[in-house]
Motif scaffolding. Structure first.
Motif, PDB file in Angstrom:
ATOM      1  N   ASP A 106      -5.202   7.373  -4.057  1.00 42.79           N
ATOM      2  CA  ASP A 106      -3.760   7.614  -4.101  1.00 42.79           C
ATOM      3  C   ASP A 106      -3.104   6.779  -2.998  1.00 42.79           C
ATOM      4  O   ASP A 106      -3.412   6.984  -1.810  1.00 42.79           O
ATOM      5  CB  ASP A 106      -3.486   9.098  -3.898  1.00 42.79           C
ATOM      6  CG  ASP A 106      -2.006   9.429  -3.989  1.00 42.79           C
ATOM      7  OD1 ASP A 106      -1.215   8.516  -4.289  1.00 42.79           O
ATOM      8  OD2 ASP A 106      -1.643  10.582  -3.741  1.00 42.79           O
ATOM      9  N   PRO A 107      -2.208   5.862  -3.320  1.00 47.51           N
ATOM     10  CA  PRO A 107      -1.630   5.002  -2.263  1.00 47.51           C
ATOM     11  C   PRO A 107      -0.889   5.791  -1.191  1.00 47.51           C
ATOM     12  O   PRO A 107      -0.917   5.410  -0.016  1.00 47.51           O
ATOM     13  CB  PRO A 107      -0.697   4.081  -3.056  1.00 47.51           C
ATOM     14  CG  PRO A 107      -1.182   4.123  -4.457  1.00 47.51           C
ATOM     15  CD  PRO A 107      -1.747   5.486  -4.653  1.00 47.51           C
ATOM     16  N   GLN A 108      -0.242   6.884  -1.587  1.00 48.51           N
ATOM     17  CA  GLN A 108       0.523   7.660  -0.601  1.00 48.51           C
ATOM     18  C   GLN A 108      -0.408   8.327   0.406  1.00 48.51           C
ATOM     19  O   GLN A 108      -0.163   8.290   1.620  1.00 48.51           O
ATOM     20  CB  GLN A 108       1.377   8.715  -1.317  1.00 48.51           C
ATOM     21  CG  GLN A 108       2.292   9.498  -0.404  1.00 48.51           C
ATOM     22  CD  GLN A 108       3.354   8.621   0.249  1.00 48.51           C
ATOM     23  OE1 GLN A 108       3.697   7.557  -0.274  1.00 48.51           O
ATOM     24  NE2 GLN A 108       3.865   9.059   1.381  1.00 48.51           N
ATOM     25  N   ASN A 109      -1.498   8.935  -0.072  1.00 49.38           N
ATOM     26  CA  ASN A 109      -2.447   9.566   0.848  1.00 49.38           C
ATOM     27  C   ASN A 109      -3.116   8.538   1.747  1.00 49.38           C
ATOM     28  O   ASN A 109      -3.323   8.770   2.944  1.00 49.38           O
ATOM     29  CB  ASN A 109      -3.507  10.339   0.058  1.00 49.38           C
ATOM     30  CG  ASN A 109      -2.954  11.611  -0.559  1.00 49.38           C
ATOM     31  OD1 ASN A 109      -1.923  12.108  -0.131  1.00 49.38           O
ATOM     32  ND2 ASN A 109      -3.633  12.109  -1.577  1.00 49.38           N
ATOM     33  N   CYS A 110      -3.469   7.395   1.168  1.00 51.88           N
ATOM     34  CA  CYS A 110      -4.103   6.348   1.955  1.00 51.88           C
ATOM     35  C   CYS A 110      -3.147   5.829   3.025  1.00 51.88           C
ATOM     36  O   CYS A 110      -3.538   5.623   4.178  1.00 51.88           O
ATOM     37  CB  CYS A 110      -4.547   5.213   1.035  1.00 51.88           C
ATOM     38  SG  CYS A 110      -5.447   3.898   1.864  1.00 51.88           S
ATOM     39  N   SER A 111      -1.882   5.632   2.664  1.00 50.29           N
ATOM     40  CA  SER A 111      -0.890   5.155   3.624  1.00 50.29           C
ATOM     41  C   SER A 111      -0.672   6.165   4.739  1.00 50.29           C
ATOM     42  O   SER A 111      -0.574   5.805   5.918  1.00 50.29           O
ATOM     43  CB  SER A 111       0.425   4.868   2.902  1.00 50.29           C
ATOM     44  OG  SER A 111       1.454   4.568   3.801  1.00 50.29           O
ATOM     45  N   ARG A 112      -0.641   7.442   4.366  1.00 47.65           N
ATOM     46  CA  ARG A 112      -0.432   8.479   5.392  1.00 47.65           C
ATOM     47  C   ARG A 112      -1.610   8.543   6.357  1.00 47.65           C
ATOM     48  O   ARG A 112      -1.433   8.626   7.583  1.00 47.65           O
ATOM     49  CB  ARG A 112      -0.231   9.832   4.724  1.00 47.65           C
ATOM     50  CG  ARG A 112       0.105  10.947   5.688  1.00 47.65           C
ATOM     51  CD  ARG A 112       0.238  12.291   4.982  1.00 47.65           C
ATOM     52  NE  ARG A 112       1.285  12.265   3.973  1.00 47.65           N
ATOM     53  CZ  ARG A 112       1.063  12.329   2.661  1.00 47.65           C
ATOM     54  NH1 ARG A 112      -0.179  12.407   2.205  1.00 47.65           N
ATOM     55  NH2 ARG A 112       2.054  12.312   1.810  1.00 47.65           N
ATOM     56  N   ALA A 113      -2.831   8.493   5.830  1.00 49.61           N
ATOM     57  CA  ALA A 113      -4.008   8.562   6.695  1.00 49.61           C
ATOM     58  C   ALA A 113      -4.084   7.362   7.636  1.00 49.61           C
ATOM     59  O   ALA A 113      -4.374   7.500   8.829  1.00 49.61           O
ATOM     60  CB  ALA A 113      -5.270   8.653   5.840  1.00 49.61           C
TER      61      ALA A 113
END
Length: 392
Positions: A106-113
């Motif tokens: 998921d790009p959003q989860n990856c970006s947040r992490a």
């Protein structure tokens, strides 16, 4: 009592055994345990790595704040600080690799992490710069290089997650340390980043602290002018806002106790006391609190006893030999004040003004009989001319 026979396999009778995760008991999980797909595992792994990275950065900050106190040996500090810094760098590299190589995340989860890990790495670089500034054998320019690295990682974190307030605070704090080494407009950049952080989180104590610090700097530079008074009011407004941060309370005590006219000494003492209770570190706050109490002629026994405890802690745990010597001197002066206050005669009770006794009421006069009363007309006869002599 008859021995119990073991229950057959699959039977529901008997107590159920608690399930222990497979990573702890090294056994295959039970059939009913949910199994994660490869993408789900990688997503959870990246989030767990970012949390670990933030925890190691927080450990570095705690070590740096308590470095001179609590009997922390220098060798132990260097070992634990370096180990935490190394783990932050390793976790950031692993998080980058997972986010780069996994195409189905998921790009959003990856970006947040990744943004959380970058913010933690920026904090670690900032703390390495703070430690390097106080080391005698560190090459010149290393601290500035660490602060510049922190700014770069904070800005990358902002690019990934622009709604996180912490990277903006990190940019402002690092620019304040760099000053003109970050450019001639370092002050405007720092204030812009800190105001953005306060906009995202209006009660953030660190953002309020740094903005109040910059406003107080302007007030000191323009002292005695209308611009300086406005900057001092702005500093107090920022420092009164937000969560209770120990350095924020210390800076507010400086505003009300040193720069405000007239100074509010009791409020400054209360703020210093709160700051010391939040962070037990025998530094300049202890010294100033003892000075304020000794300079207060109206200090009572309770306040003097509390200041004596602070002086004793400064004498034993002062971060410099000079502060330890000051603690010894304060301890002697405060003990003398307490002894003098103990043997002083009790204050005389206030003299109450003597109230005059009220006069007794006058007795009523006895009226003569009606027959004996004088005739008004006879007592004041009309003049012979028949007109008022007063001329009307």
């Amino acid at each position: 009592m008859a021995a119990q026979t073991p229950a057959p396999a699959g039977a529901a009778a008997g107590p159920r055994r608690l399930w222990i995760p497979a990573m702890l008991r090294r056994e295959p999980p039970p059939p009913h345990a949910p199994r994660l797909s490869g993408e789900q595992y990688v997503q959870l792994r990246t989030l767990a790595l970012s949390a670990q990275c933030a925890a190691y950065a927080a450990k570095m900050e705690s070590l740096q704040e308590h470095r001179p106190t609590a009997g922390l040996e220098e060798e132990k500090f260097q070992r634990e600080f370096s180990e935490a810094s190394r783990r932050v760098a390793e976790i950031l590299a692993e998080t980058r690799a997972l986010c780069r190589d996994s195409r189905h995340l998921d790009p959003q989860n990856c970006s947040r992490a990744l943004a959380v890990a970058l913010n933690a790495s920026g904090r670690a670089a900032h703390l390495r710069g703070v430690v390097a500034r106080h080391e005698a054998d560190v090459p010149e320019g290393k601290a500035a290089a660490e602060f510049k690295k922190a700014v770069a990682e904070f800005e990358e974190s902002i690019h990934l997650q622009p709604h996180m307030p912490d990277p903006y605070i990190g940019v402002g704090a690092a620019l304040i340390k760099l000053k003109t080494a970050a450019g001639l407009d370092w002050l405007e950049q720092a204030e812009r980043a800190l105001r953005k952080a306060l906009e995202l989180n209006p009660t953030n104590g660190k953002a309020s602290y740094y903005l109040g610090k910059l406003a107080l700097r302007r007030a000191v530079d323009a002292q005695g002018t209308a611009e300086g008074e406005a900057a001092l009011a702005e500093a107090r407004r920022y420092l009164d806002n937000g969560d209770a941060h120990p350095w924020q309370q210390y800076l507010l005590a400086q505003v009300v106790g040193k720069h405000q006219v007239p100074p509010d000494t009791p409020l400054a003492i209360r703020l210093l006391d709160k700051s010391i209770l939040s962070l037990r570190r025998a530094d300049a706050r202890y010294e100033w609190l003892c000075e304020l109490v000794l300079g207060n002629a109206a200090a009572d026994r309770r306040m003097l006893l509390h200041a004596r405890d602070i002086a004793a802690e400064l004498e034993s745990c002062g971060i410099t030999p000079e502060l330890k010597a000051r603690g010894t001197a304060f301890l002697a002066e405060l003990s003398a004040r307490i002894t003098a206050l103990k043997h002083a005669p009790p204050p005389a009770p206030p003299v109450q003004p003597v109230q005059p006794a009220p006069e007794p009421p006058a007795e009523p006069r006895e009226q003569p009989p009606v027959s004996e009363q004088a005739d008004p007309a006879a007592a004041d006869p009309v003049p012979s001319g028949g007109e008022d002599e007063s001329g009307g």
